[in-house]
Design a protein around this motif. Structure first.
Motif, PDB file in Angstrom:
ATOM      1  N   ARG A  51       0.841  -1.206   0.000  1.00  0.00           N
ATOM      2  CA  ARG A  51       0.000   0.000   0.000  1.00  0.00           C
ATOM      3  C   ARG A  51       0.866   1.242   0.000  1.00  0.00           C
ATOM      4  O   ARG A  51       0.614   2.207  -0.709  1.00  0.00           O
ATOM      5  CB  ARG A  51      -0.910   0.006   1.234  1.00  0.00           C
ATOM      6  CG  ARG A  51      -2.325  -0.499   0.939  1.00  0.00           C
ATOM      7  CD  ARG A  51      -3.284  -0.108   2.032  1.00  0.00           C
ATOM      8  NE  ARG A  51      -2.905  -0.665   3.330  1.00  0.00           N
ATOM      9  CZ  ARG A  51      -3.253  -1.890   3.736  1.00  0.00           C
ATOM     10  NH1 ARG A  51      -3.973  -2.664   2.962  1.00  0.00           N
ATOM     11  NH2 ARG A  51      -2.889  -2.337   4.914  1.00  0.00           N
ATOM     12  N   GLU A  52       1.930   1.202   0.809  1.00  0.00           N
ATOM     13  CA  GLU A  52       2.861   2.328   0.902  1.00  0.00           C
ATOM     14  C   GLU A  52       3.495   2.604  -0.466  1.00  0.00           C
ATOM     15  O   GLU A  52       3.604   3.746  -0.898  1.00  0.00           O
ATOM     16  CB  GLU A  52       3.949   1.950   1.907  1.00  0.00           C
ATOM     17  CG  GLU A  52       4.623   3.111   2.595  1.00  0.00           C
ATOM     18  CD  GLU A  52       5.609   2.589   3.636  1.00  0.00           C
ATOM     19  OE1 GLU A  52       6.805   2.611   3.352  1.00  0.00           O
ATOM     20  OE2 GLU A  52       5.145   2.108   4.699  1.00  0.00           O
ATOM     21  N   ASP A  96       1.539   6.821  -6.572  1.00  0.00           N
ATOM     22  CA  ASP A  96       0.461   7.746  -6.896  1.00  0.00           C
ATOM     23  C   ASP A  96       0.885   9.189  -6.667  1.00  0.00           C
ATOM     24  O   ASP A  96       0.506  10.098  -7.413  1.00  0.00           O
ATOM     25  CB  ASP A  96      -0.783   7.449  -6.023  1.00  0.00           C
ATOM     26  CG  ASP A  96      -1.494   6.186  -6.501  1.00  0.00           C
ATOM     27  OD1 ASP A  96      -1.184   5.734  -7.633  1.00  0.00           O
ATOM     28  OD2 ASP A  96      -2.320   5.653  -5.746  1.00  0.00           O
ATOM     29  N   LYS A 100       2.267   1.813  -3.346  1.00  0.00           N
ATOM     30  CA  LYS A 100       1.221   2.329  -4.238  1.00  0.00           C
ATOM     31  C   LYS A 100       1.006   3.823  -3.977  1.00  0.00           C
ATOM     32  O   LYS A 100       0.875   4.598  -4.922  1.00  0.00           O
ATOM     33  CB  LYS A 100      -0.070   1.536  -3.974  1.00  0.00           C
ATOM     34  CG  LYS A 100      -1.283   2.004  -4.731  1.00  0.00           C
ATOM     35  CD  LYS A 100      -1.342   1.357  -6.104  1.00  0.00           C
ATOM     36  CE  LYS A 100      -2.670   1.585  -6.811  1.00  0.00           C
ATOM     37  NZ  LYS A 100      -2.943   2.981  -7.114  1.00  0.00           N
ATOM     38  N   LYS A 101       1.012   4.181  -2.711  1.00  0.00           N
ATOM     39  CA  LYS A 101       0.821   5.577  -2.330  1.00  0.00           C
ATOM     40  C   LYS A 101       1.958   6.443  -2.888  1.00  0.00           C
ATOM     41  O   LYS A 101       1.735   7.512  -3.443  1.00  0.00           O
ATOM     42  CB  LYS A 101       0.795   5.702  -0.792  1.00  0.00           C
ATOM     43  CG  LYS A 101      -0.398   6.495  -0.257  1.00  0.00           C
ATOM     44  CD  LYS A 101      -0.250   6.712   1.215  1.00  0.00           C
ATOM     45  CE  LYS A 101      -1.266   5.921   2.018  1.00  0.00           C
ATOM     46  NZ  LYS A 101      -1.049   6.037   3.465  1.00  0.00           N
TER      47      LYS A 101
END
Ligand SMILES: [Zn+2]
Length: 146
Positions: free
Chosen positions: A136-137, A143, A139-140
């Motif tokens: 998730r990190e 982004d 991906k963040k």
């Protein structure tokens, strides 16, 4: 009139039966379409492969049907393509979204653990992903760069 009641019951039962059949059908159709993972068919036929001679990585290589590894490299005509194992780790111990594809030692007849040339970790067949929070990190961070 007991007969009327009976036929009403029969009617109800047949409606329930038909509804159940429709429901089962709907579930089967849904499973096969909407709920199926996207491009499941494609995924099974396309792999990221590595050439055991040149180290070349080919993404989305279409696997010939009913064939076994190693697959022929269309460029050289030699059977030198094997499935690459994805490593999603960075040197810093974080996750990345674009994996490094690693050639497993066992694929080329070598013994001992396979070490990822990028992060230095051991890579195994069906290499596990980093923990979800690390992904998730990553991906963040990706982004945020957009
Ligand atoms: Zn790695």
């Amino acid at each position: 009139m007991p007969e009327a009641g009976e036929s009403k019951l029969k009617k109800t039962l047949s409606i329930v039966g038909a509804s159940a059949a429709i429901l089962v059908l709907a579930v089967v159709v849904l499973r096969a379409t909407l709920l199926a993972p996207p491009d499941a068919g494609d995924l099974s036929r396309k792999r990221t492969v590595v050439d055991i001679k040149t180290g070349e990585v080919i993404k989305d290589f279409p696997i010939p049907e009913n064939s076994a590894m190693p697959w022929p490299n269309p460029k050289t005509g030699e059977n030198t393509l094997v499935q690459g194992e994805a490593c999603f780790w960075t040197k810093e111990g974080k996750a990345k979204l674009e994996p490094t594809y690693v050639l497993l030692n066992e694929m080329i007849g070598k013994t001992g653990p396979t070490i990822c040339p990028d992060c230095g970790r051991t890579v195994v067949a069906h290499n596990p992903l980093p923990p979800a929070d690390l992904l998730r990190e990553a991906k963040k961070a990706a982004d945020a760069k957009k």
